[in-house]
Scaffold this motif. Sequence first.
Motif, mmCIF file in Angstrom:
data_model
loop_
_atom_site.group_PDB
_atom_site.id
_atom_site.type_symbol
_atom_site.label_atom_id
_atom_site.label_comp_id
_atom_site.label_asym_id
_atom_site.label_seq_id
_atom_site.Cartn_x
_atom_site.Cartn_y
_atom_site.Cartn_z
ATOM 1 N N GLU A 209 -63.066 -37.898 4.746
ATOM 2 C CA GLU A 209 -62.662 -38.449 3.460
ATOM 3 C C GLU A 209 -61.643 -37.536 2.778
ATOM 4 O O GLU A 209 -60.675 -38.014 2.169
ATOM 5 C CB GLU A 209 -63.885 -38.665 2.566
ATOM 6 C CG GLU A 209 -64.766 -39.803 3.045
ATOM 7 C CD GLU A 209 -65.941 -40.076 2.124
ATOM 8 O OE1 GLU A 209 -66.113 -39.326 1.135
ATOM 9 O OE2 GLU A 209 -66.687 -41.035 2.387
ATOM 10 N N TYR B 243 -59.343 -39.012 15.223
ATOM 11 C CA TYR B 243 -57.998 -38.645 14.772
ATOM 12 C C TYR B 243 -57.139 -38.191 15.957
ATOM 13 O O TYR B 243 -56.028 -38.669 16.162
ATOM 14 C CB TYR B 243 -58.056 -37.501 13.754
ATOM 15 C CG TYR B 243 -58.558 -37.856 12.390
ATOM 16 C CD1 TYR B 243 -58.286 -39.093 11.800
ATOM 17 C CD2 TYR B 243 -59.285 -36.935 11.652
ATOM 18 C CE1 TYR B 243 -58.737 -39.389 10.526
ATOM 19 C CE2 TYR B 243 -59.735 -37.221 10.373
ATOM 20 C CZ TYR B 243 -59.464 -38.450 9.813
ATOM 21 O OH TYR B 243 -59.915 -38.744 8.552
ATOM 22 N N HIS C 131 -60.301 -37.487 -4.141
ATOM 23 C CA HIS C 131 -60.926 -38.517 -3.284
ATOM 24 C C HIS C 131 -62.151 -39.167 -3.915
ATOM 25 O O HIS C 131 -62.080 -39.658 -5.043
ATOM 26 C CB HIS C 131 -61.208 -37.974 -1.879
ATOM 27 C CG HIS C 131 -61.891 -36.645 -1.783
ATOM 28 N ND1 HIS C 131 -63.206 -36.506 -1.460
ATOM 29 C CD2 HIS C 131 -61.428 -35.379 -1.942
ATOM 30 C CE1 HIS C 131 -63.528 -35.227 -1.424
ATOM 31 N NE2 HIS C 131 -62.474 -34.525 -1.713
ATOM 32 N N THR D 137 -53.760 -37.022 3.098
ATOM 33 C CA THR D 137 -52.686 -37.798 3.728
ATOM 34 C C THR D 137 -52.087 -38.803 2.752
ATOM 35 O O THR D 137 -50.859 -38.918 2.631
ATOM 36 C CB THR D 137 -53.214 -38.549 4.967
ATOM 37 O OG1 THR D 137 -53.778 -37.618 5.882
ATOM 38 C CG2 THR D 137 -52.091 -39.308 5.654
ATOM 39 N N ASN D 138 -52.940 -39.517 2.049
ATOM 40 C CA ASN D 138 -52.471 -40.568 1.144
ATOM 41 C C ASN D 138 -51.843 -39.989 -0.125
ATOM 42 O O ASN D 138 -50.809 -40.486 -0.596
ATOM 43 C CB ASN D 138 -53.629 -41.496 0.771
ATOM 44 C CG ASN D 138 -54.158 -42.265 1.967
ATOM 45 O OD1 ASN D 138 -53.420 -42.539 2.911
ATOM 46 N ND2 ASN D 138 -55.438 -42.603 1.953
ATOM 47 N N ASP E 194 -58.269 -37.949 4.703
ATOM 48 C CA ASP E 194 -57.607 -39.203 4.351
ATOM 49 C C ASP E 194 -57.000 -39.117 2.953
ATOM 50 O O ASP E 194 -55.891 -39.624 2.706
ATOM 51 C CB ASP E 194 -58.588 -40.373 4.429
ATOM 52 C CG ASP E 194 -59.029 -40.686 5.851
ATOM 53 O OD1 ASP E 194 -58.394 -40.175 6.794
ATOM 54 O OD2 ASP E 194 -60.017 -41.420 6.017
ATOM 55 N N LYS F 281 -54.705 -35.809 12.369
ATOM 56 C CA LYS F 281 -54.670 -37.199 11.883
ATOM 57 C C LYS F 281 -53.266 -37.794 11.920
ATOM 58 O O LYS F 281 -53.093 -38.948 12.325
ATOM 59 C CB LYS F 281 -55.213 -37.273 10.450
ATOM 60 C CG LYS F 281 -55.048 -38.653 9.790
ATOM 61 C CD LYS F 281 -55.582 -38.658 8.376
ATOM 62 C CE LYS F 281 -55.139 -39.906 7.619
ATOM 63 N NZ LYS F 281 -55.641 -41.154 8.224
ATOM 64 N N THR F 282 -52.268 -37.022 11.496
ATOM 65 C CA THR F 282 -50.952 -37.617 11.252
ATOM 66 C C THR F 282 -49.951 -37.411 12.381
ATOM 67 O O THR F 282 -48.959 -38.132 12.461
ATOM 68 C CB THR F 282 -50.333 -37.052 9.961
ATOM 69 O OG1 THR F 282 -50.016 -35.656 10.172
ATOM 70 C CG2 THR F 282 -51.286 -37.206 8.782
#
Length: 391
Positions: free
Chosen positions: A173, A8, A327, A179-180, A176, A210-211
């Motif tokens: 996981e 990341y 998730h 984020t989504n 992610d 990550k972002t």
Amino acid sequence: MKRIITDYLEETATRFPNKIALTDGKISLTFAEFRRKSRQIATCLIKQKIFHSPVAILFDHGVETVVAIAAVAYSGNFYTIVDSKMPLPRMKKIFDTLNTSDVITNSNFISEVSNFGTDILNYDKLSEDEPDEKLLQDVARKINYMDILYVLFTSGSTSTPKGVTIGQRSVMEYTDWVTNTFKVDENENLGNQAPFYFDNSVLDIYQMMKTGATLYIIPRSLFMFPARLLEYVSAKKISMIFWVPSVLISIANCGILENADISCLKKILFAGEVMPNKQLNQWRKKLPTALFANLYGPTEITVDCTYYIVEHKFQDNEPLPIGIPCHDGDVLVLNESDELVQGNEQGELCVRGSSLAYGYYNNPQKTVEVFVQNPTSNYPEIIYRTGDIVH
């Protein structure tokens, strides 16, 4: 595709090298500086032949802690955040459970941990050397996403700290999914409230990595003064928070929401306690277009296992649902006969899936009490029994 957690930061530092990654009001680091400093410290850990081992981190709440977290991950080890204000006997229990002699700290806390027979790694001196890129690459190839990332200590219902052991895969996981689900990107300004020894902070740290979002580590003192806290949120243009409900409740009860300029806040997430709709409705009235989400989960399932995006209108005295699974996890509600509940029957909430902890560090007895075979499955599958009753 990301292979391990530090991927990341590798990608984000390439995309946004000069963007501020994190700041605590005293120290600010760009993503390039954050990456470099953490890899400097990781190099020192590698040279000391520390690998797949626990490394304690002890600082006040600030940038140094997050740098040390990334450094430990880069070095192929796993970290435990030690609360700098916890009583020394509890601190000793944690070190004894970890059976580690390695702690990253600074001059402020060296005297506190020197009594534990530890190998003290001074943060300031560790970040003086150049990163050894070959060493770091060699170690990176040996790291697997199933490796432990951190051990977070919680006493639960007892006074004895239990080390919840979480793997890299579970955090990736979860990261992610956040984020989504909440559409986090580099334009976000994250306002950190949770101490780094509390698992809510996992969302803040790894969303930043990550972002490319900027992480504002809010000074602890501001949470005692709600008006000043909201002034800080406005001044820094904080757009997303993940706070415990007690902070949101305190602000609502002070009667300062109506006149506060917090239009920058777009996403308000909360977990760790029950959020009453009476105070939540005041927040929703103030920020009618913002996203509000109730997240639930014990530390043993990687921060959260269910979530509920608040879109329905609730009366002040109505309870807030905990929602649906996050998730790749799933939840089961079992009755006293270990059967799935029917209708409105109450039962114990249990969790299955890759979000589960590996158990309690160096405590197999406690592990087998709550990480058990799924009684509804005909093949080997571990579930975590939360002890919480739901319907």
